[in-house]
Every structure is written in structure tokens, then in C-alpha cells.
Design a protein around this motif. Structure first.
Motif, PDB file in Angstrom:
ATOM      1  N   ARG A  59       0.888  -1.220  -0.002  1.00 57.18           N
ATOM      2  CA  ARG A  59      -0.020  -0.022  -0.142  1.00 57.18           C
ATOM      3  C   ARG A  59       0.931   1.302   0.045  1.00 57.18           C
ATOM      4  NH1 ARG A  59      -4.602   0.742  -1.723  1.00 57.18           N
ATOM      5  NH2 ARG A  59      -4.866   2.445  -0.801  1.00 57.18           N
ATOM      6  N   SER A  60       0.314   2.259  -0.787  1.00 57.39           N
ATOM      7  CA  SER A  60       1.072   3.583  -0.818  1.00 57.39           C
ATOM      8  C   SER A  60       1.009   4.206   0.778  1.00 57.39           C
ATOM      9  CB  SER A  60       0.595   4.550  -1.724  1.00 57.39           C
ATOM     10  OG  SER A  60       0.771   4.070  -2.908  1.00 57.39           O
ATOM     11  N   PHE A  61       2.029   4.905   0.921  1.00 61.33           N
ATOM     12  CA  PHE A  61       2.004   5.736   2.235  1.00 61.33           C
ATOM     13  C   PHE A  61       0.831   6.590   2.428  1.00 61.33           C
ATOM     14  CE2 PHE A  61       2.954   9.813   4.465  1.00 61.33           C
ATOM     15  CZ  PHE A  61       3.260   9.288   5.570  1.00 61.33           C
ATOM     16  N   ASP A  62       0.447   7.483   1.264  1.00 58.43           N
ATOM     17  CA  ASP A  62      -0.670   8.226   1.578  1.00 58.43           C
ATOM     18  C   ASP A  62      -2.159   7.565   0.993  1.00 58.43           C
ATOM     19  OD1 ASP A  62      -0.628   7.495  -1.285  1.00 58.43           O
ATOM     20  OD2 ASP A  62      -0.301   9.791  -2.169  1.00 58.43           O
ATOM     21  N   GLY A  63      -2.109   6.288   1.085  1.00 61.66           N
ATOM     22  CA  GLY A  63      -3.528   5.745   0.974  1.00 61.66           C
ATOM     23  C   GLY A  63      -4.035   5.661  -0.507  1.00 61.66           C
ATOM     24  N   ARG A  64      -3.183   6.040  -1.518  1.00 62.16           N
ATOM     25  CA  ARG A  64      -4.139   6.629  -2.650  1.00 62.16           C
ATOM     26  C   ARG A  64      -3.648   5.495  -3.780  1.00 62.16           C
ATOM     27  NH1 ARG A  64      -3.519  13.083  -3.378  1.00 62.16           N
ATOM     28  NH2 ARG A  64      -4.600  13.509  -1.314  1.00 62.16           N
ATOM     29  N   THR A 108       4.480  10.141  -0.899  1.00 62.30           N
ATOM     30  CA  THR A 108       3.298   9.392  -1.779  1.00 62.30           C
ATOM     31  C   THR A 108       3.341   7.985  -1.656  1.00 62.30           C
ATOM     32  OG1 THR A 108       4.464   9.747  -3.728  1.00 62.30           O
ATOM     33  CG2 THR A 108       2.915  11.634  -3.201  1.00 62.30           C
ATOM     34  N   ARG A 109       4.310   7.333  -2.381  1.00 63.25           N
ATOM     35  CA  ARG A 109       4.342   5.870  -2.267  1.00 63.25           C
ATOM     36  C   ARG A 109       5.134   5.236  -0.841  1.00 63.25           C
ATOM     37  NH1 ARG A 109       3.997   1.346  -1.637  1.00 63.25           N
ATOM     38  NH2 ARG A 109       4.682  -0.401  -2.927  1.00 63.25           N
ATOM     39  N   TYR A 110       6.380   6.373  -0.509  1.00 60.78           N
ATOM     40  CA  TYR A 110       6.770   5.744   0.651  1.00 60.78           C
ATOM     41  C   TYR A 110       6.842   6.915   1.866  1.00 60.78           C
ATOM     42  CZ  TYR A 110       8.787   3.317  -2.968  1.00 60.78           C
ATOM     43  OH  TYR A 110       8.731   2.346  -4.304  1.00 60.78           O
ATOM     44  N   ALA A 111       6.706   6.242   3.099  1.00 59.22           N
ATOM     45  CA  ALA A 111       7.012   7.184   4.233  1.00 59.22           C
ATOM     46  C   ALA A 111       7.974   7.944   4.211  1.00 59.22           C
ATOM     47  CB  ALA A 111       6.626   6.155   5.595  1.00 59.22           C
ATOM     48  N   PRO A 112       7.930   9.459   4.392  1.00 68.13           N
ATOM     49  CA  PRO A 112       9.209  10.173   4.597  1.00 68.13           C
ATOM     50  C   PRO A 112      10.029  10.042   5.490  1.00 68.13           C
ATOM     51  CG  PRO A 112       7.276  11.548   4.196  1.00 68.13           C
ATOM     52  CD  PRO A 112       6.548  10.006   4.689  1.00 68.13           C
ATOM     53  N   GLU A 113       9.514   9.578   6.724  1.00 73.88           N
ATOM     54  CA  GLU A 113      10.323   9.309   7.817  1.00 73.88           C
ATOM     55  C   GLU A 113      11.465   8.193   7.765  1.00 73.88           C
ATOM     56  OE1 GLU A 113       6.825  11.527   9.454  1.00 73.88           O
ATOM     57  OE2 GLU A 113       7.267   9.707   8.075  1.00 73.88           O
ATOM     58  N   ILE A 114      11.015   7.266   6.680  1.00 69.94           N
ATOM     59  CA  ILE A 114      11.731   6.159   6.427  1.00 69.94           C
ATOM     60  C   ILE A 114      12.783   6.352   5.576  1.00 69.94           C
ATOM     61  CG2 ILE A 114      11.796   3.539   5.851  1.00 69.94           C
ATOM     62  CD1 ILE A 114      10.374   4.446   8.676  1.00 69.94           C
ATOM     63  N   VAL A 115      12.217   6.873   4.238  1.00 68.77           N
ATOM     64  CA  VAL A 115      13.358   7.487   3.230  1.00 68.77           C
ATOM     65  C   VAL A 115      14.111   8.580   3.818  1.00 68.77           C
ATOM     66  CG1 VAL A 115      13.456   8.503   0.941  1.00 68.77           C
ATOM     67  CG2 VAL A 115      11.181   7.154   1.611  1.00 68.77           C
ATOM     68  N   LYS A 116      13.749   9.251   4.733  1.00 62.45           N
ATOM     69  CA  LYS A 116      14.925  10.241   5.427  1.00 62.45           C
ATOM     70  C   LYS A 116      16.010   9.631   5.986  1.00 62.45           C
ATOM     71  CE  LYS A 116      14.947  14.429   7.962  1.00 62.45           C
ATOM     72  NZ  LYS A 116      13.913  15.423   9.156  1.00 62.45           N
TER      73      LYS A 116
END
Length: 610
Positions: free
Chosen positions: A510-515, A572-580
Motif C-alpha cells: 500500500r502507498s504511504f498516502d493511501g492513494r 506518496t508511495r513511501y513514508a518520508p520518515e523512513i526514506v529520510k
């Protein structure tokens, strides 16, 4: 077949032989790794070659441009690719039959249209994924359309004199039931609708009028097949009482039993274990056999089964019969149940012994199907056994096992990093407690994270038994099936009382933003697993995108490019806190080395298990 058509068949056969590299006991680690890489390179070449062949002989064709010789060649190719349960490539066979049906329509060839209606339906049926032995309702509407349309030609049966055409009409009639929608709470079609299909088909199959017209058609086999299929509703009788269903299942169970009994006598062999169970259980539900008689039959089936026999009937007996015993024993009085408990424990012990004796990595489908039943009687104390079941399923598909182990390691690594730089986000994860509080245990959290990563793709292992095609691009229909894997994995883990890990498996695409992503989910992710699910989503892309061995059907991207894609999808697709987390240059570089070093180790670990 012409050379190009035969080359496709040869390529598929070669690809199937390359899915597990030939590893010899005396190979060095470097030789093992080279064998794995060579296999992947060879598979990638076949993949590219087959895509080009299919474009030339199939996907660039249309009904109005297809020549008679091309139609003949494609028909022969479809026959080579599809043999029911032993198919080389069911998906392409289905696509060929779609084109041939359009060709038959274009040329107004009724006989060919009926044949292709049947084959479109039957190939799509075998492409359709199964859950606990039942058909999942993905392609039900399309299946129903094919079989109902084919069966509708029964009105012109006498006019259409070709015997094969008549045979296809009858087969479509018998298969109309596969177009019925499955009830979510039962895993089967509504009994009343099913019975209407059954009665309509049997009215024809048992008709003297039709039998006299075509005495050479295997009418009795068709009748047997209909009865055998109807006995599957016995599973519904174990959970609910329905007098009409009881009588229908009993009629079919008796027919199947006596049919097999006749064959057994003629061939000097026994009746199948499943048939004996179904016959006795159907009689029990109809009040014609006592509970004790049913239990005695089940105990005898278990006792007679050989734990060193891996034939399909024996696998069924030892994986499923113990659960039926436990289920029916629940109907005993408390005193009777306690008296029987030692024998029940003995049969469950035999089942476990058999599971541990199953040849390594060969029976993933059977084990995964039996987990739902086995799990019903497991307690949370059976952790080691539960993990053995799951690891066995994973090990049946080495590329997915490698990927899963990598995701486990990366999930643990990213979770540890998040706990170090932004630990408040992990509060309540897996219900462990507030970060830094008395109930917080970082090692326990990291172990849960590791296992969540390890089991995130269990559902894919179950589906790859149906559509594990590495020799070409996936079809849209196959990708539709693949998108079911989070749900399949979730259900499997829930059955083993691993609810939090089940949620991670369910949400990891599932995408982080739920879309976006799959499956479609309305509710927000539970705080217990939200950050672990987000981590798995990120590292799943990170590993899969940079591995050109496990993903031998696609060229790998370099680490820098893949991280760039993660950053582009942040928010959008990924959680910013994790990518960061990858913005830290040291963690970024160490993660790249971590992937390279551990992928080598994991490949050796998985493939040297063979």
C-alpha cells in the motif's frame, strides 16, 4: 509446429529447469554463487527472447490478419502449453485461445467458436488462484461468461453434428458452476445456485435421449465428476446444518464411493482415503452413521498411513485427517473426549513427524493449504512449529526465500536506525510499550521487525505455484492474481495467531498516502504495525530493485538510482520518515555495503539448503 513456435516451448522448458540451480555438495562458495549468477543470466536471456517471440507470433496478431496456418500453429502451441495440472504456460495458452475465438468469430466458424469458448474458460480456471482448495473470486464473471455461452449451444445440439463440438458443449455445461460467486463466509458458492447448475447438467448427462445420440461420449465420467465436485460441500456441513445440502452431499458421496469401489475391485486396489472419509462423514451428517463410527474410520485412515509415503493420497491423509478427527471429537461428551485425548495427541504427533519428513522444499502448496486447519488447534506456545511451517513454505521458492531473508535483515536494520534517531515514532509498536519505558525492549522489537520482514511475502509463495513464470513478462491476468498475495499471506499468518505480522504482510504494497498500491484498504493502519509496515514497503523496493538474480526477469538498478526513486516517491508511495534515514551519508553508504555483503551470504544459505 514451425521453428519459432517450438522454440517458445523449448525456452519455457529450459526456464523451468533453471529455477533451481544445480548445486553439487563439493562446490566451493564461489562456484555456488557463479552457478546462481549463470542461471539468472540464462533466465534473463530466455525472458527477453520469449517476449520477442510472443510479440511476433501472438501479440501482434489480430483475428482479421491471422492466417489459417498461423491459427493451426497457435492451436498446436496452446496444446503444448496447457495440460490441466501439468501445464507449461497456462497464461499464454489462455491468450492464444482468446485470439483463436476472435478468429473463429471473424470466420463464422461455429464449431471452432464452441471449442474456443471451452478452452478460454478452462485455461482461465487453471490460471485462477486457489485459497484453501477453493477458487478465489477473481475471474468468476469471465469464467461464467465463457462456460454459459458455450453451454447455450445445447439448444443447437442436434444441428451441430460434430462429436467434438458436442463434447465441448457438455463440458461447458458441467463447468457453469465455476462462474458462480464464492460466499465470503463459506468459501463456496451459494448452495441453491450451485444445485441449480448441478441439476441442469445432470438432467442432460443422465438423459437417454442424449446418450443415444452419442454413445461414445464418456457420460458416466461426466456424472462422476459432477458428484465428486459436489462432495466439497461437506466442509460446509462441518459448520452448519442444512437438510438439503446434507441429502445432496450424501447422494454424491455414495455415488463417488461406489464408483471408486467398482474401479478398485476391477484393478485390485483400495479406495482413496478422501473418498472413504467423505462417504462416512456424509453418512454421519445424514444420521446414517454414528459419531463413533466416523471417528473409528478417521483413526484407521491415520493409523494406516505411512509417514514415509509422499504420494498425494497419503499426503492428504496425514495433513488433513488429524484435524477432522479433532473437529468431530468436539461433539463427544467431556468425559469421552478426555478418554480419547491420548489417541488424538498421538495422531497429531504423527502429523508433525510427517511434516518434518516431507522432502525439503517440494510440497509448499500442500503445506500452505493445510496450515489453516493445523493452526486451528495450535496454541501460542507452538511458536517453533509455526515458524517451521512458514519457513518450509518459503524454502519451496528459493528466489522469494532469498528476498524474504534480505527484507528481514533490512527491516531490522531500518527499525534499529529509526529507534536511534526518532524513537518516539515507535511508541506502541507491537504493543511493546513506550520507547524508553519499563515495558520497552528494543531487542524484542527488532526481533518482531525481523520476522515481519521474513514473512511479508508468504502469500507470493502460495501464488507462484500457479503463475511462477520467469520465462516472459507477466500478463495482466497474472498480475491480478499476484496482487492477491498480501491477502493470502495475511490470512496464513492470522491462522497462526501472528496478527501483527499479518497486518504488515497485508499492508506492504500500500502507498504511504493511501492513494495507491494494493489491496484496496479503507481503514488506517494500526499504530501497532504502522512504522514496521512503512519500513517493509521501503526496503522491499530497495532489495527487489537492486537484485538481478532473484529478479532475473528484469535488469537490476544500481543502488544510487533506486534510492533516488525512493526519494522521488517520499510522501506518496513511501513514508518520508523512513526514506529520510538514507539522507545520513554514513547510514546510506553502510546500507549499500550491508546489502551487498548479506545478499551474498543469504544466497549461499538458501541455495546450499537444497
Amino acid at each position: 509446429m514451425d521453428v519459432l513456435y517450438q522454440k517458445y516451448v523449448d525456452n519455457v522448458i529450459a526456464a523451468n529447469g533453471l529455477l533451481k540451480p544445480q548445486i553439487e555438495p563439493d562446490m566451493t562458495e564461489e562456484q555456488v554463487l557463479q552457478a546462481i549468477r549463470d542461471n539468472a543470466a540464462h533466465l534473463y536471456g530466455i525472458h527477453q527472447d520469449n517476449n520477442q517471440i510472443l510479440k511476433e507470433i501472438l501479440f501482434a496478431k489480430s483475428a482479421d490478419t491471422l492466417t489459417e496456418n498461423e491459427a493451426k500453429q497457435l492451436g498446436e502451441l496452446a496444446s503444448e502449453l496447457f495440460h490441466f495440472n501439468r501445464s507449461l504456460d497456462t497464461g499464454i495458452a489462455y491468450k492464444i485461445h482468446q485470439l483463436l475465438y476472435a478468429y473463429a468469430q471473424y470466420h463464422e466458424d461455429i464449431n471452432m467458436m464452441i471449442k474456443e469458448l471451452y478452452y478460454q474458460g478452462i485455461t482461465l480456471l487453471y490460471l485462477n488462484v486457489r485459497d484453501e482448495g477453493q477458487i478465489v473470486g477473481i475471474f468468476q464473471d469471465q469464467l461464467g461468461e465463457y462456460f454459459r455461452k458455450g453451454a447455450s449451444y445445447l439448444d443447437r445440439y442436434e444441428e451441430l453434428e460434430d462429436q467434438q463440438t458436442r463434447n465441448y458443449i457438455l463440458r461447458c455445461l458441467g463447468n457453469v458452476k465455476y462462474g458462480l460467486h464464492v460466499l465470503q463466509d463459506e468459501g463456496r458458492a451459494d448452495w441453491k445456485q450451485y444445485q441449480e447448475c448441478f441439476d441442469h447438467a445432470m438432467e442432460v448427462f443422465e438423459s437417454e435421449h442424449y446418450r443415444k445420440m452419442n454413445p461414445e461420449i464418456p457420460w458416466d465420467t461426466y456424472v462422476y465428476t459432477m458428484h465428486y465436485d459436489r462432495t466439497k460441500y461437506l466442509a460446509s456441513l462441518r459448520t452448519k446444518a442444512d437438510s438439503d445440502m446434507v441429502q445432496g452431499v450424501l447422494e454424491s458421496a455414495e455415488y463417488v464411493y461406489h464408483y471408486q469401489e467398482h474401479i478398485a475391485i476391477a484393478n485390485d486396489r483400495g479406495i482413496g482415503a478422501r473418498t472413504i472419509y467423505v462417504y462416512t462423514a456424509a453418512r454421519y451428517h445424514a444420521g446414517l452413521a454414528t459419531l463413533q463410527e466416523l471417528l473409528d474410520v478417521l483413526f484407521k485412515l491415520c493409523d494406516d498411513a505411512d509417514i514415509h509415503d509422499f504420494a498425494s493420497d497419503n499426503i492428504w491423509t496425514l495433513l488433513f485427517t488429524p484435524e477432522y478427527l479433532l473437529h468431530y471429537a468436539e461433539n463427544l461428551s467431556e468425559e469421552e473426549h478426555q478418554a480419547l485425548q491420548p489417541r488424538l495427541d498421538q495422531e497429531m504427533g504423527k502429523q508433525r513427524e510427517y511434516l518434518f519428513l516431507l522432502p525439503q522444499n517440494e510440497y509448499g502448496m500442500q503445506v500452505s493449504r493445510s496450515v489453516q486447519n493445523i493452526a486451528t488447534f495450535l496454541s501460542k506456545k507452538d511458536v517453533m512449529f509455526s515458524h517451521w511451517l512458514l519457513d518450509y513454505i518459503l524454502a519451496c521458492h528459493p528466489p522469494t526465500f532469498v528476498h524474504s531473508k534480505m527484507i528481514a535483515l533490512l527491516t531490522r536494520r531500518f527499525c534499529a536506525r529509526l529507534a536511534k534517531v526518532n524513537q518516539e515514532l515507535l511508541a506502541g509498536t507491537f504493543g511493546i510499550g513506550e520507547v524508553g519505558g519499563d515495558s520497552y525492549d528494543l531487542e524484542e522489537l527488532l526481533e518482531f521487525a525481523y520476522e515481519s520482514g521474513l514473512y511479508h511475502d508468504l502469500g507470493k509463495c502460495m501464488l507462484l505455484n500457479y503463475i511462477g513464470c520467469y520465462s516472459r513478462n507477466l500478463l495482466d491476468e497474472e498480475f491480478t492474481c499476484i496482487k492477491m498475495h498480501p491477502s493470502f499471506g495475511c490470512k496464513l499468518l492470522e491462522a497462526l495467531q501472528m496478527e501483527d505480522m499479518a497486518l504488515v504482510a497485508y499492508r506492504h504494497h500500500r502507498s504511504f498516502d493511501g492513494r495507491g498500491g494494493y489491496p484496496s484498504v479503507n481503514e488506517e493502519c494500526s499504530v501497532r504495525v504502522r512504522w514496521i509496515a512503512d519500513i517493509v514497503t521501503v526496503v522491499d523496493a530497495l532489495d527487489a530493485g537492486t537484485d538481478n538474480v532473484g529478479r532475473c526477469y528484469a535488469a537490476a538498478k544500481n543502488y544510487e538510482r533506486l534510492v533516488g526513486e525512493l526519494r522521488a516517491g517520499s510522501g506518496t508511495r513511501y513514508a518520508p520518515e523512513i526514506v529520510k534515514l538514507l539522507d545520513d551519508p554514513i547510514f546510506y553508504e553502510e546500507t549499500e555495503r550491508f546489502i551487498d555483503e548479506n545478499r551474498r551470504r543469504v544466497y549461499l544459505e538458501v541455495y546450499m539448503l537444497e
